[in-house]
Design a protein around this motif. Structure first.
Motif, short mmCIF file in Angstrom:
data_model
loop_
_atom_site.label_atom_id
_atom_site.label_comp_id
_atom_site.label_asym_id
_atom_site.label_seq_id
_atom_site.Cartn_x
_atom_site.Cartn_y
_atom_site.Cartn_z
N ARG A 193 48.24 46.76 91.19
CA ARG A 193 46.50 46.89 91.02
C ARG A 193 46.01 46.21 89.42
NH1 ARG A 193 48.27 51.80 90.44
NH2 ARG A 193 48.24 52.33 92.81
N LEU A 194 47.08 46.07 88.88
CA LEU A 194 46.69 45.90 87.08
C LEU A 194 46.42 44.22 87.11
CD1 LEU A 194 49.48 47.87 85.09
CD2 LEU A 194 47.17 48.32 85.79
N CYS A 195 46.73 43.61 88.47
CA CYS A 195 46.37 42.28 88.29
C CYS A 195 44.96 41.80 88.14
CB CYS A 195 47.32 41.44 89.32
SG CYS A 195 46.57 41.74 90.88
N GLN A 196 44.28 43.02 88.71
CA GLN A 196 42.72 42.81 89.29
C GLN A 196 41.99 42.48 88.20
OE1 GLN A 196 41.79 46.26 91.57
NE2 GLN A 196 43.57 45.51 93.22
N GLU A 197 42.14 43.39 87.02
CA GLU A 197 41.33 43.29 85.93
C GLU A 197 42.00 42.41 84.43
OE1 GLU A 197 39.14 46.73 84.78
OE2 GLU A 197 39.43 47.49 87.05
N ARG A 198 43.16 42.17 84.68
CA ARG A 198 43.73 41.68 83.48
C ARG A 198 43.24 40.11 83.26
NH1 ARG A 198 48.69 39.56 86.97
NH2 ARG A 198 47.92 37.73 87.68
N ASN A 199 43.35 39.52 81.96
CA ASN A 199 43.19 38.12 81.48
C ASN A 199 44.41 37.61 81.46
OD1 ASN A 199 40.19 38.29 81.15
ND2 ASN A 199 40.28 39.67 79.68
N SER A 200 45.47 38.33 80.81
CA SER A 200 46.69 37.68 80.80
C SER A 200 47.86 38.47 80.97
CB SER A 200 47.05 37.35 79.29
OG SER A 200 45.79 37.14 78.32
N ILE A 201 48.84 37.86 81.58
CA ILE A 201 50.15 38.61 81.52
C ILE A 201 50.75 38.45 80.41
CG2 ILE A 201 52.39 38.64 82.83
CD1 ILE A 201 50.95 37.28 85.34
N VAL A 202 51.07 39.62 80.03
CA VAL A 202 51.59 39.56 78.41
C VAL A 202 53.00 39.95 78.61
CG1 VAL A 202 51.53 40.82 76.05
CG2 VAL A 202 49.44 40.61 77.47
N PHE A 203 53.73 38.74 78.45
CA PHE A 203 55.29 38.61 78.76
C PHE A 203 55.94 39.34 77.81
CE2 PHE A 203 59.23 36.25 79.35
CZ PHE A 203 59.45 36.82 80.58
N ASP A 256 45.44 41.70 75.79
CA ASP A 256 45.01 41.27 77.06
C ASP A 256 44.21 39.84 76.81
OD1 ASP A 256 44.52 41.31 79.79
OD2 ASP A 256 42.58 41.65 79.42
N ILE A 257 43.59 39.97 75.70
CA ILE A 257 42.93 38.62 75.24
C ILE A 257 43.71 37.41 74.68
CG2 ILE A 257 41.23 37.70 73.81
CD1 ILE A 257 39.57 40.44 74.29
N GLN A 258 44.56 37.89 74.07
CA GLN A 258 45.40 36.92 73.01
C GLN A 258 46.74 36.68 73.76
OE1 GLN A 258 46.04 37.62 68.78
NE2 GLN A 258 44.20 38.86 68.73
N GLY A 259 47.18 37.45 74.83
CA GLY A 259 48.56 37.28 75.48
C GLY A 259 49.76 37.50 74.75
N LYS A 260 49.52 38.36 73.97
CA LYS A 260 50.80 38.69 72.95
C LYS A 260 50.78 40.07 72.79
CE LYS A 260 51.57 34.45 70.39
NZ LYS A 260 51.69 34.11 69.14
N PRO A 261 51.88 40.96 72.82
CA PRO A 261 52.01 42.25 72.39
C PRO A 261 51.68 42.68 71.30
CG PRO A 261 54.21 41.46 72.67
CD PRO A 261 53.23 40.19 72.84
N PHE A 262 51.25 44.06 70.94
CA PHE A 262 51.22 44.55 69.68
C PHE A 262 50.31 43.71 68.71
CE2 PHE A 262 54.12 47.31 71.66
CZ PHE A 262 53.78 48.64 71.16
N VAL A 263 49.10 43.30 69.19
CA VAL A 263 48.47 42.44 68.03
C VAL A 263 47.41 43.14 67.53
CG1 VAL A 263 48.82 40.14 68.80
CG2 VAL A 263 47.08 41.33 70.02
#
Ligand code: URA
Length: 247
Positions: free
Chosen positions: A71-81, A102-109
């Motif tokens: 269900r996390l796909c429903q509200e996400r903007n990015s998949i933060v790989f 989620d906005i920048q697509g990068k972890p721990f920003v």
């Protein structure tokens, strides 16, 4: 095996031509070997060169695609790989992306990420000498803790990241990541302070930087954990300096 057994019969064969170009007129070839080198059209195949870790990770991103497994796909903007140096010896695993991530697509920003940078700097590490990812790659709404089924649905990605990167050490940030990486149900207060294992890879659990932002008293145990990590890296002969990363 008799001399010449299994060699190609026709001397106009492409294999034989290349052998002849070395000035040889006789070779040993294991029966069946040559056939394995041929494609469906019967021609000799060139093997693809081995892919780098970064290329393997890119291929994994492709396979993850527009993941809809939970269900996390429903509200996400990015998949933060993940982000950092894919060839690093240290893999940091957090809980899940927050709003900024989620906005920048990068972890721990966000704020926790800035504190994480300071924690890493305390033992001469930076984002060029580690790789950072999370146990779930999409933001849990409202930054809630990811549920067990969400973690389970995302697990194959982290498992493959580890398989591809083969880090020397995994640092688990916070209780959900520490439990996931150790398979324990203990709290972070109990898990931290010792070195655990994920297969043959040492796992160092510590408090999540976001917890440190709320509770200053956690600074000391995190510093103890970082000293443990530094010692472990020295023992394993893992370099801490930056080697390759895009800024
Ligand atoms: N907290 C996490 O656990 N991961 C992030 O990427 C950001 C904040």
């Amino acid at each position: 095996m008799e001399k010449g057994e299994g060699t190609p019969k026709g001397r106009d064969d492409p294999f034989w031509s290349s052998v002849a170009s070395f000035g040889l007129d006789e070779v040993f070839v294991l029966p069946g070997w040559l056939e394995e080198q041929r494609g469906d059209d019967g021609r000799l195949q060139r093997r693809a060169p081995a892919r780098s870790v970064a290329e393997e990770l890119e291929a994994l991103v492709e396979r993850v695609g527009d993941c809809r497994s939970c269900r996390l796909c429903q509200e996400r903007n990015s998949i933060v790989f993940g982000d950092g140096n894919p060839d690093a010896g240290v893999l940091l695993v957090g809980e899940g992306p927050g709003a900024n991530e989620d906005i920048q697509g990068k972890p721990f920003v966000g704020k926790a990420g800035h504190l994480l940078d300071k924690i890493l700097a305390s033992i001469e590490l930076d984002r060029g000498s580690v790789y950072i990812t999370n146990i779930v790659k999409c933001r849990p709404p409202g930054n809630r803790t990811p549920s067990r089924d969400e973690v389970a649905a995302c697990w194959w990605i982290l498992e493959e990241q580890i398989e591809i990167m083969r880090p020397g050490v995994i640092v688990a940030l916070g209780a959900p990541a520490s439990r996931t990486m150790t398979g324990s149900t203990d709290g972070i207060g109990k898990l931290r302070g010792s070195i655990h294992r994920y297969g043959d890879i040492p796992v160092v659990p510590t408090y999540h930087p976001a917890a440190l932002l709320r509770t200053k008293a956690l600074k000391r145990p995190v510093w103890e954990d970082m000293k443990k990590l530094r010692k472990l890296l020295e023992e394993l002969g893992l370099p801490r300096e930056r080697s390759s990363v895009d800024d």
